[in-house]
Design a protein around this motif. Structure first.
Motif, PDB file in Angstrom:
ATOM      1  N   ASN A   1     -16.979  -3.883 -21.708  1.00  0.00           N
ATOM      2  CA  ASN A   1     -18.203  -3.298 -22.281  1.00  0.00           C
ATOM      3  C   ASN A   1     -18.380  -3.721 -23.740  1.00  0.00           C
ATOM      4  O   ASN A   1     -19.508  -3.928 -24.204  1.00  0.00           O
ATOM      5  N   THR A   2     -17.258  -3.854 -24.442  1.00  0.00           N
ATOM      6  CA  THR A   2     -17.334  -4.308 -25.846  1.00  0.00           C
ATOM      7  C   THR A   2     -17.870  -5.738 -25.884  1.00  0.00           C
ATOM      8  O   THR A   2     -18.752  -6.065 -26.693  1.00  0.00           O
ATOM      9  N   LEU A   3     -17.367  -6.571 -24.981  1.00  0.00           N
ATOM     10  CA  LEU A   3     -17.837  -7.967 -24.951  1.00  0.00           C
ATOM     11  C   LEU A   3     -19.311  -8.053 -24.554  1.00  0.00           C
ATOM     12  O   LEU A   3     -20.027  -8.950 -24.990  1.00  0.00           O
ATOM     13  N   ASP A   4     -19.757  -7.112 -23.755  1.00  0.00           N
ATOM     14  CA  ASP A   4     -21.174  -7.033 -23.390  1.00  0.00           C
ATOM     15  C   ASP A   4     -22.032  -6.811 -24.639  1.00  0.00           C
ATOM     16  O   ASP A   4     -23.083  -7.443 -24.812  1.00  0.00           O
ATOM     17  N   VAL A   5     -21.561  -5.901 -25.496  1.00  0.00           N
ATOM     18  CA  VAL A   5     -22.292  -5.612 -26.743  1.00  0.00           C
ATOM     19  C   VAL A   5     -22.254  -6.842 -27.656  1.00  0.00           C
ATOM     20  O   VAL A   5     -23.270  -7.234 -28.238  1.00  0.00           O
ATOM     21  N   VAL A   6     -21.074  -7.471 -27.726  1.00  0.00           N
ATOM     22  CA  VAL A   6     -20.919  -8.665 -28.576  1.00  0.00           C
ATOM     23  C   VAL A   6     -21.839  -9.784 -28.083  1.00  0.00           C
ATOM     24  O   VAL A   6     -22.521 -10.446 -28.871  1.00  0.00           O
ATOM     25  N   ARG A   7     -21.894  -9.956 -26.757  1.00  0.00           N
ATOM     26  CA  ARG A   7     -22.733 -11.008 -26.160  1.00  0.00           C
ATOM     27  C   ARG A   7     -24.207 -10.812 -26.560  1.00  0.00           C
ATOM     28  O   ARG A   7     -24.907 -11.765 -26.869  1.00  0.00           O
TER      29      ARG A   7
ATOM     30  N   HIS B   1     -25.254  -9.377 -29.195  1.00  0.00           N
ATOM     31  CA  HIS B   1     -25.443  -9.448 -30.658  1.00  0.00           C
ATOM     32  C   HIS B   1     -24.566 -10.547 -31.243  1.00  0.00           C
ATOM     33  O   HIS B   1     -23.869 -10.328 -32.234  1.00  0.00           O
ATOM     34  N   SER B   2     -24.617 -11.705 -30.630  1.00  0.00           N
ATOM     35  CA  SER B   2     -23.713 -12.790 -31.046  1.00  0.00           C
ATOM     36  C   SER B   2     -24.036 -13.297 -32.457  1.00  0.00           C
ATOM     37  O   SER B   2     -23.227 -13.983 -33.071  1.00  0.00           O
ATOM     38  N   ASP B   3     -25.206 -12.949 -32.976  1.00  0.00           N
ATOM     39  CA  ASP B   3     -25.509 -13.312 -34.367  1.00  0.00           C
ATOM     40  C   ASP B   3     -24.743 -12.413 -35.341  1.00  0.00           C
ATOM     41  O   ASP B   3     -24.556 -12.767 -36.501  1.00  0.00           O
ATOM     42  N   LYS B   4     -24.280 -11.269 -34.858  1.00  0.00           N
ATOM     43  CA  LYS B   4     -23.612 -10.302 -35.757  1.00  0.00           C
ATOM     44  C   LYS B   4     -22.101 -10.266 -35.581  1.00  0.00           C
ATOM     45  O   LYS B   4     -21.359  -9.847 -36.473  1.00  0.00           O
ATOM     46  N   PHE B   5     -21.622 -10.644 -34.390  1.00  0.00           N
ATOM     47  CA  PHE B   5     -20.179 -10.543 -34.118  1.00  0.00           C
ATOM     48  C   PHE B   5     -19.652 -11.837 -33.507  1.00  0.00           C
ATOM     49  O   PHE B   5     -20.341 -12.475 -32.709  1.00  0.00           O
ATOM     50  N   SER B   6     -18.399 -12.159 -33.851  1.00  0.00           N
ATOM     51  CA  SER B   6     -17.718 -13.198 -33.075  1.00  0.00           C
ATOM     52  C   SER B   6     -16.308 -12.716 -32.779  1.00  0.00           C
ATOM     53  O   SER B   6     -15.732 -11.912 -33.516  1.00  0.00           O
ATOM     54  N   VAL B   7     -15.771 -13.198 -31.659  1.00  0.00           N
ATOM     55  CA  VAL B   7     -14.463 -12.735 -31.193  1.00  0.00           C
ATOM     56  C   VAL B   7     -13.394 -13.696 -31.695  1.00  0.00           C
ATOM     57  O   VAL B   7     -13.480 -14.899 -31.466  1.00  0.00           O
ATOM     58  N   LYS B   8     -12.389 -13.142 -32.362  1.00  0.00           N
ATOM     59  CA  LYS B   8     -11.323 -13.993 -32.895  1.00  0.00           C
ATOM     60  C   LYS B   8     -10.040 -13.849 -32.076  1.00  0.00           C
ATOM     61  O   LYS B   8      -9.296 -14.801 -31.909  1.00  0.00           O
ATOM     62  N   VAL B   9      -9.783 -12.633 -31.566  1.00  0.00           N
ATOM     63  CA  VAL B   9      -8.535 -12.389 -30.833  1.00  0.00           C
ATOM     64  C   VAL B   9      -8.807 -11.550 -29.584  1.00  0.00           C
ATOM     65  O   VAL B   9      -9.498 -10.532 -29.649  1.00  0.00           O
ATOM     66  N   LEU B  10      -8.241 -12.007 -28.451  1.00  0.00           N
ATOM     67  CA  LEU B  10      -8.348 -11.249 -27.195  1.00  0.00           C
ATOM     68  C   LEU B  10      -6.941 -10.949 -26.677  1.00  0.00           C
ATOM     69  O   LEU B  10      -6.071 -11.820 -26.702  1.00  0.00           O
ATOM     70  N   VAL B  11      -6.737  -9.728 -26.178  1.00  0.00           N
ATOM     71  CA  VAL B  11      -5.420  -9.328 -25.668  1.00  0.00           C
ATOM     72  C   VAL B  11      -5.582  -8.632 -24.320  1.00  0.00           C
ATOM     73  O   VAL B  11      -6.432  -7.758 -24.164  1.00  0.00           O
ATOM     74  N   ALA B  12      -4.737  -9.030 -23.354  1.00  0.00           N
ATOM     75  CA  ALA B  12      -4.714  -8.346 -22.055  1.00  0.00           C
ATOM     76  C   ALA B  12      -3.260  -8.231 -21.597  1.00  0.00           C
ATOM     77  O   ALA B  12      -2.345  -8.725 -22.267  1.00  0.00           O
ATOM     78  N   GLN B  13      -3.065  -7.606 -20.443  1.00  0.00           N
ATOM     79  CA  GLN B  13      -1.699  -7.450 -19.958  1.00  0.00           C
ATOM     80  C   GLN B  13      -1.337  -8.493 -18.901  1.00  0.00           C
ATOM     81  O   GLN B  13      -0.359  -9.193 -19.005  1.00  0.00           O
TER      82      GLN B  13
END
Ligand SMILES: NC(=O)c1ccc[n+]([C@@H]2O[C@H](COP(=O)([O-])OP(=O)(O)OC[C@H]3O[C@@H](n4cnc5c(N)ncnc54)[C@H](OP(=O)(O)O)[C@@H]3O)[C@@H](O)[C@H]2O)c1
Length: 388
Positions: free
Chosen positions: A18-24, A26-38
Motif C-alpha cells: 500500500n505504501t508503494l501504491d502511494v509512492v507510485r 506521487h513519484s514526483d514527491k517520493f523515491s524508494v531507496k531501500v526495500l526489505v522483505a523476509q
C-alpha cells in the motif's frame, strides 16, 4: 513538498505494498531507496525492477542467491540476513516505513530511530514490547514518529491541535472482526481461513487473526498509551462495525472530536509520508454523507473476547507484562494458523504464560529481546500441553 527518499521495512506485505501504491501515485514527491522483505523473493524482484532502489535486503538468507540471479544485470546492491535488515534501517533516507510484522521489527525500528529518522510506524508489536525504551530513544535522538495504524493516525491528527491537559478520554474503535456476533460456542471450531477474512480491511495474516480475537485492539491500546503518553485509564475501546470513525477524543469540557475516513490504509499511509502536509491517496474517495450514514457503536464484550481484557490488564500491570503478552500472542497466532491449537485455546496459552513468567522491569532493549525469546520458549513448551 520537498522530494523525499524512502526505506520500506516489510515492502512485500500489506502495508508495504500500500505504501508503494502511494509512492507510485506521487513519484514526483517520493523515491524508494531501500526495500526489505523476509522471503517473498518474486514480489521483491518485481518491486526492485519497478522502483529501482539502491539497496534491497532479504532477511532469510537462503533466498539470497535467487534474488541475486534474478537481478544480475542491475546496479542494485543486494544483502541478506537479520544484520542486513538493521543496516537497511541505518541507511540515510528521509522516511522509514516500519512495516515488518511482530517483535522482529524492534531492532530495525530502533536503528532507524537512533539515526534520528522520520519513522512512519505501522508495526505495533515493537511499541507494545518496548514502548518506554522506544519513546525515550525518539526523544534522545530527535527522531520523529508518525503513527500509521488508522486509529493512531486519527489520534495523532486530533492531538496535533490541542493541549494534552484538556483531554479527558481517548477512544479507539474496533470493527469487531469476523466473529463480532458469534457466541463462544460458535467460535469453538472457527478455522484460520474464517479468522483472516476481515469484514472491512485487507491485511496481513497475523494482524487479521489479532483482529478476530480483538487482541489487535489490546495491542493498539498499549501502542496508544506509549505514543501519546496516556494513562491506561484514559483509554477506551468502542466496537464500530463500519470502521469509518477511527478515533475519538473527549475533552474535559464535554466536547468530543472524532476523525473519520473510509477504511483504506492508503489514507493514513499517505498522511504519514506527507506529514505535516497532506496528499491525495490513490483511491476513489467517498463523499462524507455516504460514509456517515448508519454508523453504530457498541461496548466490547470481554466475556466473548477475553483477549482484549487480558491485554488491558497487561497494559495496567506494566513492567514486562506487555512484552510477555506480545511474545505469547505471536506464538499462539502461529500455532492457530498452523492448525496446532483452536481459536479459543490461543487465550488459554497466553494466560498460562502470563501466570507462569515472573514480573520484572526491563531496562534495556537487550532485556526486552531476551525476555521475548524466553517467553517464546516457555510458550512452545506450554503449547505441547494445549495442543488440540
Ligand atoms: N495491514 C494493515 O492494514 C495494518 C494496519 C495497521 C497496522 N499494521 C501493522 O503493520 C505491521 C505489518 O502488517 P502487514 O499486515 O503489512 O503484515 P504482512 O502483510 O504480513 O507483511 C509483513 C512484511 O514484513 C516482512 N517481514 C516479516 N518478517 C520479517 C523479518 N524478520 N525481516 C524482514 N522482513 C520481514 C514480510 O516479508 P515477506 O513478505 O517476504 O514475508 C512482509 O514484507 C504489523 O505490525 C501490523 O500490526 C498493519
Amino acid at each position: 513538498m520537498k522530494h523525499q527518499t524512502l526505506t520500506i521495512l516489510g515492502s512485500t506485505g500489506s502495508i508495504g505494498t500500500n505504501t508503494l501504491d502511494v509512492v507510485r501515485a506521487h513519484s514526483d514527491k517520493f523515491s524508494v531507496k531501500v526495500l526489505v522483505a523476509q522471503k517473498n523473493v518474486q514480489k521483491l524482484i518485481a518491486q526492485a525492477n519497478e522502483f529501482n532502489p539502491e539497496l534491497i535486503v532479504i532477511a532469510d538468507d537462503s533466498y539470497y542467491q535467487e534474488l541475486k540471479n534474478n537481478l544480475n544485470n542491475s546496479k542494485i546492491e543486494i544483502l541478506a540476513g537479520d544484520d542486513a535488515v538493521i543496516h537497511a534501517a541505518q541507511v540515510k533516507t528521509d522516511i522509514v516505513m516500519s512495516a515488518i510484522t511482530g517483535a522482529n521489527s524492534l531492532r530495525p525500528t530502533m536503528a532507524a530511530i537512533v539515526r534520528g529518522a522520520k519513522v512512519a510506524i505501522a508495526n505495533k508489536e515493537a511499541l507494545v514490547c518496548a514502548g518506554p525504551l522506544i519513546m525515550a530513544a525518539v526523544q534522545k535522538n530527535k527522531a520523529i514518529l508518525i503513527p500509521v495504524d488508522s486509529e493512531h493516525s486519527a489520534l495523532f491528527q486530533l492531538f496535533n491541535h490541542h493541549e494534552k491537559e484538556f483531554i479527558d478520554k481517548v477512544i479507539i474503535t474496533a470493527s469487531g472482526g469476523p466473529f463480532r456476533t458469534f457466541t463462544r460456542d460458535q467460535m469453538q471450531h472457527v478455522t484460520p481461513q474464517q479468522a483472516i477474512k476481515h469484514p472491512n480491511w485487507s491485511m496481513g495474516v497475523k494482524i487479521s487473526v489479532d483482529s478476530a480475537t480483538l487482541m489487535n485492539k489490546g495491542l493498539e491500546l498499549i501502542e496508544a498509551a506509549h505514543l501519546f503518553d496516556l494513562n491506561p485509564n484514559q483509554l477506551d475501546v468502542l466496537v464500530h462495525p463500519q470502521s469509518i470513525v477511527h478515533g475519538i477524543v473527549r475533552f474535559k469540557d464535554g466536547s468530543h472530536i472524532l476523525q473519520f475516513a473510509q477504511p483504506d490504509m492508503r489514507i493514513p499511509i499517505a498522511y504519514s509520508l506527507a506529514f505535516p502536509k497532506r496528499l491525495t491517496p490513490p483511491l476513489d474517495l467517498k463523499q462524507p454523507l455516504s460514509l456517515l450514514s448508519d454508523l453504530t457503536f457498541e461496548k466490547p464484550d470481554y466475556k466473548r473476547f477475553p483477549m482484549l481484557k487480558t491485554a488491558i490488564d497487561a497494559m495496567k500491570s506494566g513492567l514486562n507484562a506487555p512484552t510477555l503478552l506480545n511474545a505469547a500472542n505471536e506464538i499462539a497466532v502461529n500455532a492457530f494458523i498452523e492448525g496446532k491449537i483452536s481459536f479459543l485455546k490461543m487465550h488459554d496459552l497466553i494466560v498460562n504464560v502470563l501466570e507462569y513468567m515472573p514480573q520484572r522491569p526491563l531496562h534495556l532493549i537487550e532485556d526486552v529481546l531476551e525476555e521475548d525469546q524466553k517467553t517464546r520458549r516457555t510458550c512452545l513448551d506450554l503449547l505441547k500441553k494445549h495442543a488440540a
